[in-house]
Design a protein around this motif. Structure first.
Motif, PDB file in Angstrom:
ATOM      1  N   VAL A 127       0.851  -1.052   0.087  1.00 56.40           N
ATOM      2  CA  VAL A 127      -0.108  -0.071   0.052  1.00 56.40           C
ATOM      3  C   VAL A 127       0.732   1.121  -0.015  1.00 56.40           C
ATOM      4  O   VAL A 127       1.700   1.566   1.006  1.00 56.40           O
ATOM      5  CB  VAL A 127      -0.804   0.041   1.235  1.00 56.40           C
ATOM      6  CG1 VAL A 127      -1.901   1.121   1.203  1.00 56.40           C
ATOM      7  CG2 VAL A 127      -1.854  -1.591   1.084  1.00 56.40           C
ATOM      8  N   ALA A 128       0.750   1.952  -1.116  1.00 51.78           N
ATOM      9  CA  ALA A 128       1.542   3.237  -1.339  1.00 51.78           C
ATOM     10  C   ALA A 128       1.254   4.442  -0.316  1.00 51.78           C
ATOM     11  O   ALA A 128       1.729   5.296   0.036  1.00 51.78           O
ATOM     12  CB  ALA A 128       1.693   3.500  -2.688  1.00 51.78           C
ATOM     13  N   GLY A 129      -0.260   4.536  -0.038  1.00 61.63           N
ATOM     14  CA  GLY A 129      -0.619   5.360   0.639  1.00 61.63           C
ATOM     15  C   GLY A 129      -2.326   5.204   0.569  1.00 61.63           C
ATOM     16  O   GLY A 129      -3.012   4.504  -0.346  1.00 61.63           O
ATOM     17  N   GLU A 130      -3.061   6.076   1.125  1.00 59.26           N
ATOM     18  CA  GLU A 130      -4.499   6.283   1.163  1.00 59.26           C
ATOM     19  C   GLU A 130      -4.904   7.760   1.088  1.00 59.26           C
ATOM     20  O   GLU A 130      -4.356   8.789   1.752  1.00 59.26           O
ATOM     21  CB  GLU A 130      -5.146   5.512   2.677  1.00 59.26           C
ATOM     22  CG  GLU A 130      -4.694   4.096   2.682  1.00 59.26           C
ATOM     23  CD  GLU A 130      -5.243   3.442   4.008  1.00 59.26           C
ATOM     24  OE1 GLU A 130      -6.210   4.095   4.428  1.00 59.26           O
ATOM     25  OE2 GLU A 130      -4.473   2.598   4.462  1.00 59.26           O
ATOM     26  N   ALA A 131      -6.070   7.832   0.341  1.00 59.57           N
ATOM     27  CA  ALA A 131      -6.546   9.234   0.492  1.00 59.57           C
ATOM     28  C   ALA A 131      -8.260   9.246   0.469  1.00 59.57           C
ATOM     29  O   ALA A 131      -8.763   8.240  -0.195  1.00 59.57           O
ATOM     30  CB  ALA A 131      -6.128   9.873  -1.059  1.00 59.57           C
ATOM     31  N   ALA A 132      -8.802  10.159   1.067  1.00 61.89           N
ATOM     32  CA  ALA A 132     -10.206  10.258   1.185  1.00 61.89           C
ATOM     33  C   ALA A 132     -10.920  11.345   0.217  1.00 61.89           C
ATOM     34  O   ALA A 132     -11.962  11.225   0.147  1.00 61.89           O
ATOM     35  CB  ALA A 132     -10.400  10.532   2.789  1.00 61.89           C
TER      36      ALA A 132
END
Length: 208
Positions: free
Chosen positions: A29-34
């Motif tokens: 997982v490179a990152g998370e965005a909402a």
């Protein structure tokens, strides 16, 4: 290792996607965005291999976020993961440059396979979505035929039937890398930007 950026405004959904990706040894997982704006920023910072993109996001929606991500990095692969798979969502996503389109109800193994397919240059769509794409293109967008070699025509035919590169390799007794090379040549000859457009070409010209 395939790096995946998760974009969804629901924390519970992101948590499920995070657990799923981390359960696969070849994914990270490179990152998370909402939000769409956060997705664009994180895509620029982390350069993920695949972006799982929800369409209904606060502020900037997933369509615009996809467009901006691909404008900054044309090599990125955006796979839409949405609750709605109707045409009102499908075609704007494809026009923005999405490489695939899946419903959130798809089984976890199918989603993992779709991430890997997208990272490998394929376009993961459900068979129903692919049929709708082909049907619309056949009736609305005529095109001249390209000068394909017999082997290219054979492989384009198999793309048009919905087979993956691995399945085509098994059917033709070719290496997967050889299949990719032939299909890359076929895309260059036909002007297709991705496998979906190549499948459309196959149907429009009687190869599928």
């Amino acid at each position: 290792m395939t790096a995946v950026l998760l974009v969804d405004d629901q924390e519970l959904v992101r948590a499920g996607l995070r657990m799923l990706c981390r359960s696969a040894p070849d994914l990270s997982v490179a990152g998370e965005a909402a939000t769409g704006a956060a997705a664009v920023r994180l895509a620029r910072e982390t350069r993920p291999d695949v972006v799982l993109m929800d369409l209904h996001l606060p502020g900037m929606d997933g369509i615009e976020a996809t467009r901006r991500i691909l404008a900054a990095d044309p090599g990125a692969r955006v796979v839409v993961l949405t609750t709605f798979d109707d045409d009102d969502h499908l075609y704007p996503a494809l026009e923005a440059g999405a490489s695939g389109f899946l419903a959130k109800g798809c089984p976890p193994p199918r989603l993992l396979a779709a991430i890997r397919q997208a990272a490998g240059g394929e376009s993961p769509f459900s068979p129903d979505v692919l049929r709708r794409l082909v049907a619309r293109a056949v009736t609305t967008r005529p095109a001249a035929a390209a000068d394909l070699t017999p082997r290219e025509r054979e492989l384009v035919h198999l793309v048009g039937t919905g087979l993956t590169n691995e399945q085509i390799a098994q059917a033709t007794h070719l290496a997967v890398t050889t299949v990719k090379s032939y299909l890359a040549n076929a895309m260059a000859r036909t002007g297709a930007r991705n496998r979906v457009q190549l499948a459309v070409y196959a149907v429009r010209h009687g190869l599928a």
